[in-house]
Design a protein around this motif. Sequence first.
Motif, PDB file in Angstrom:
ATOM      1  N   ALA A 228       0.728  -1.287   0.051  1.00 29.11           N
ATOM      2  CA  ALA A 228       0.043   0.098  -0.005  1.00 29.11           C
ATOM      3  C   ALA A 228       0.775   1.258   0.023  1.00 29.11           C
ATOM      4  CB  ALA A 228      -1.044  -0.181   1.324  1.00 29.11           C
ATOM      5  N   PHE A 229       1.927   1.224   0.879  1.00 28.67           N
ATOM      6  CA  PHE A 229       2.920   2.308   0.954  1.00 28.67           C
ATOM      7  C   PHE A 229       3.501   2.762  -0.686  1.00 28.67           C
ATOM      8  CE2 PHE A 229       6.964   4.330   1.874  1.00 28.67           C
ATOM      9  CZ  PHE A 229       6.408   5.423   2.544  1.00 28.67           C
ATOM     10  N   ALA A 230       3.907   1.447  -1.255  1.00 27.82           N
ATOM     11  CA  ALA A 230       4.453   1.626  -2.542  1.00 27.82           C
ATOM     12  C   ALA A 230       3.531   1.997  -3.389  1.00 27.82           C
ATOM     13  CB  ALA A 230       4.783   0.224  -2.937  1.00 27.82           C
ATOM     14  N   ALA A 231       2.385   1.733  -3.411  1.00 25.43           N
ATOM     15  CA  ALA A 231       1.353   2.567  -4.422  1.00 25.43           C
ATOM     16  C   ALA A 231       1.249   3.880  -4.119  1.00 25.43           C
ATOM     17  CB  ALA A 231      -0.127   1.570  -4.175  1.00 25.43           C
ATOM     18  N   CYS A 232       1.025   4.062  -2.956  1.00 27.80           N
ATOM     19  CA  CYS A 232       0.918   5.589  -2.550  1.00 27.80           C
ATOM     20  C   CYS A 232       2.040   6.486  -3.110  1.00 27.80           C
ATOM     21  CB  CYS A 232       0.817   5.961  -1.139  1.00 27.80           C
ATOM     22  SG  CYS A 232      -0.728   5.402  -0.494  1.00 27.80           S
ATOM     23  N   CYS A 233       3.365   5.994  -2.929  1.00 26.31           N
ATOM     24  CA  CYS A 233       4.406   7.013  -3.393  1.00 26.31           C
ATOM     25  C   CYS A 233       4.567   6.690  -4.878  1.00 26.31           C
ATOM     26  CB  CYS A 233       5.564   6.058  -2.542  1.00 26.31           C
ATOM     27  SG  CYS A 233       5.948   6.285  -0.981  1.00 26.31           S
ATOM     28  N   GLY A 234       3.891   5.541  -5.429  1.00 26.70           N
ATOM     29  CA  GLY A 234       4.105   5.835  -7.029  1.00 26.70           C
ATOM     30  C   GLY A 234       2.922   6.818  -7.579  1.00 26.70           C
ATOM     31  N   VAL A 235       1.918   6.980  -6.743  1.00 24.83           N
ATOM     32  CA  VAL A 235       0.926   8.038  -7.275  1.00 24.83           C
ATOM     33  C   VAL A 235       1.610   9.458  -7.196  1.00 24.83           C
ATOM     34  CG1 VAL A 235      -1.175   9.224  -6.712  1.00 24.83           C
ATOM     35  CG2 VAL A 235      -1.037   6.576  -6.798  1.00 24.83           C
ATOM     36  N   ILE A 236       2.474   9.491  -5.979  1.00 33.35           N
ATOM     37  CA  ILE A 236       3.166  10.929  -5.766  1.00 33.35           C
ATOM     38  C   ILE A 236       4.118  10.918  -6.674  1.00 33.35           C
ATOM     39  CG2 ILE A 236       4.599  11.933  -4.127  1.00 33.35           C
ATOM     40  CD1 ILE A 236       3.242  10.658  -2.022  1.00 33.35           C
ATOM     41  N   ALA A 237       4.826   9.941  -7.102  1.00 32.70           N
ATOM     42  CA  ALA A 237       6.022  10.209  -8.113  1.00 32.70           C
ATOM     43  C   ALA A 237       5.260  10.735  -9.679  1.00 32.70           C
ATOM     44  CB  ALA A 237       6.797   8.771  -8.406  1.00 32.70           C
ATOM     45  N   LEU A 238       4.050   9.858  -9.894  1.00 34.14           N
ATOM     46  CA  LEU A 238       3.555  10.307 -11.334  1.00 34.14           C
ATOM     47  C   LEU A 238       2.784  11.697 -11.212  1.00 34.14           C
ATOM     48  CD1 LEU A 238       1.484   6.764 -11.900  1.00 34.14           C
ATOM     49  CD2 LEU A 238       3.509   7.881 -13.197  1.00 34.14           C
ATOM     50  N   ALA A 239       2.485  12.140  -9.962  1.00 33.38           N
ATOM     51  CA  ALA A 239       1.918  13.330  -9.973  1.00 33.38           C
ATOM     52  C   ALA A 239       2.772  14.488  -9.895  1.00 33.38           C
ATOM     53  CB  ALA A 239       1.080  13.433  -8.450  1.00 33.38           C
ATOM     54  N   ALA A 240       4.199  14.167  -9.444  1.00 32.25           N
ATOM     55  CA  ALA A 240       5.351  15.157  -9.433  1.00 32.25           C
ATOM     56  C   ALA A 240       5.964  15.338 -10.743  1.00 32.25           C
ATOM     57  CB  ALA A 240       6.348  14.860  -8.351  1.00 32.25           C
ATOM     58  N   THR A 241       5.664  14.228 -11.747  1.00 36.82           N
ATOM     59  CA  THR A 241       5.998  14.407 -13.145  1.00 36.82           C
ATOM     60  C   THR A 241       5.340  14.552 -13.973  1.00 36.82           C
ATOM     61  OG1 THR A 241       5.865  12.032 -13.331  1.00 36.82           O
ATOM     62  CG2 THR A 241       7.991  12.630 -12.558  1.00 36.82           C
ATOM     63  N   ARG A 242       4.047  15.406 -13.873  1.00 34.92           N
ATOM     64  CA  ARG A 242       3.083  15.787 -14.812  1.00 34.92           C
ATOM     65  C   ARG A 242       3.344  17.113 -15.216  1.00 34.92           C
ATOM     66  NH1 ARG A 242       0.567  16.775  -9.839  1.00 34.92           N
ATOM     67  NH2 ARG A 242      -0.360  19.169  -9.724  1.00 34.92           N
ATOM     68  N   SER A 243       4.450  17.614 -14.740  1.00 34.31           N
ATOM     69  CA  SER A 243       4.996  19.208 -15.187  1.00 34.31           C
ATOM     70  C   SER A 243       4.878  19.006 -16.749  1.00 34.31           C
ATOM     71  CB  SER A 243       5.902  19.367 -14.409  1.00 34.31           C
ATOM     72  OG  SER A 243       7.153  18.757 -14.755  1.00 34.31           O
ATOM     73  N   PRO A 244       5.132  20.231 -17.530  1.00 34.66           N
ATOM     74  CA  PRO A 244       5.270  20.637 -18.827  1.00 34.66           C
ATOM     75  C   PRO A 244       6.711  19.942 -19.225  1.00 34.66           C
ATOM     76  CG  PRO A 244       4.128  22.391 -17.995  1.00 34.66           C
ATOM     77  CD  PRO A 244       4.546  21.767 -16.785  1.00 34.66           C
ATOM     78  N   ARG A 245       6.620  19.520 -20.444  1.00 39.92           N
ATOM     79  CA  ARG A 245       8.122  18.878 -21.080  1.00 39.92           C
ATOM     80  C   ARG A 245       9.135  20.019 -20.953  1.00 39.92           C
ATOM     81  NH1 ARG A 245       8.730  14.051 -23.015  1.00 39.92           N
ATOM     82  NH2 ARG A 245      10.104  14.657 -24.394  1.00 39.92           N
ATOM     83  N   GLY A 246      10.193  19.850 -20.867  1.00 39.89           N
ATOM     84  CA  GLY A 246      11.425  20.792 -20.971  1.00 39.89           C
ATOM     85  C   GLY A 246      11.698  21.703 -19.523  1.00 39.89           C
ATOM     86  N   THR A 247      10.640  21.447 -18.675  1.00 42.44           N
ATOM     87  CA  THR A 247      10.976  22.254 -17.458  1.00 42.44           C
ATOM     88  C   THR A 247      12.160  21.737 -16.677  1.00 42.44           C
ATOM     89  OG1 THR A 247       9.103  21.247 -16.353  1.00 42.44           O
ATOM     90  CG2 THR A 247       8.767  23.396 -17.751  1.00 42.44           C
ATOM     91  N   SER A 248      12.574  22.159 -15.779  1.00 38.62           N
ATOM     92  CA  SER A 248      13.473  21.892 -14.674  1.00 38.62           C
ATOM     93  C   SER A 248      13.240  22.187 -13.486  1.00 38.62           C
ATOM     94  CB  SER A 248      14.847  21.932 -15.159  1.00 38.62           C
ATOM     95  OG  SER A 248      15.082  23.732 -15.150  1.00 38.62           O
TER      96      SER A 248
END
Length: 248
Positions: A228-248
């Motif tokens: 369950a913890f791994a699934a929650c962290c995976g959702v966080i990682a996906l949400a954190a990488t939804r930024s527009p391409r090319g940004t830093s």
Amino acid sequence: MSDTGEAQPRRDTALPKRRDAAPADIDLARVWTGVAAVVWRRDTGWLERLAGRLLRSPGLARALLTTPSLLVPWLIASAVVLGAGAAATVSTGRPLVALLAPAVAAAGIAYAYGPGIDPAWELSCSMAVSDRMVLLVRALAVFAVDAVLGLAASAASGAAVGITFGWLVPMTAISALALAAATLARSANVGVAAGLAGWVIIVLSGRAASGQFTAAVTSSALVLPYLAFAACCGVIALAATRSPRGTS
């Protein structure tokens, strides 16, 4: 005198241009790009060609094989750490590989992402493949390599089969934690610190509850919380990488 005075300005205007002035018909930026491409060109090895065929993307294969945690020095360091754990397991009888493997994997996963440390970050941002796909392929590859190293070390130390596969679940959870921290902070070092700190807390908590350091990898009651913890962290990682391409 008048002829000489009129001719002098003409001689001045006929002087050659400065040597550091670029000719109008030459694009120096384009020339320098070509020089840089030749200087930094790296020959494609058999492993990269194979990865390109499997992934159907030469650019994704290049980004995968330039992941810091998949380079030879990192692989050697991981093998040495797990080898030392296997030797210590043989001498003490405790499954130390099971305690070392999640920490090694967490550090490797964290260094699969990060604009400040990744040599292929700009390449990843300029690819037609999404940033998430690059990150997913890298994370799975790092996890698979660390899992193989851990299994080999466990087999060499003669650990029980249940313990050998038991640490794969906590390894998944700690790796997800490191990846989530790295993507949120955009820093691989932050991800490594979060993963190591989280694993130390879990191991010490298991020691306080049961009196054994190995409770973190041997207790079956922790399997569902880990997942369950791994699934929650995976959702966080996906949400954190939804930024527009090319940004830093």
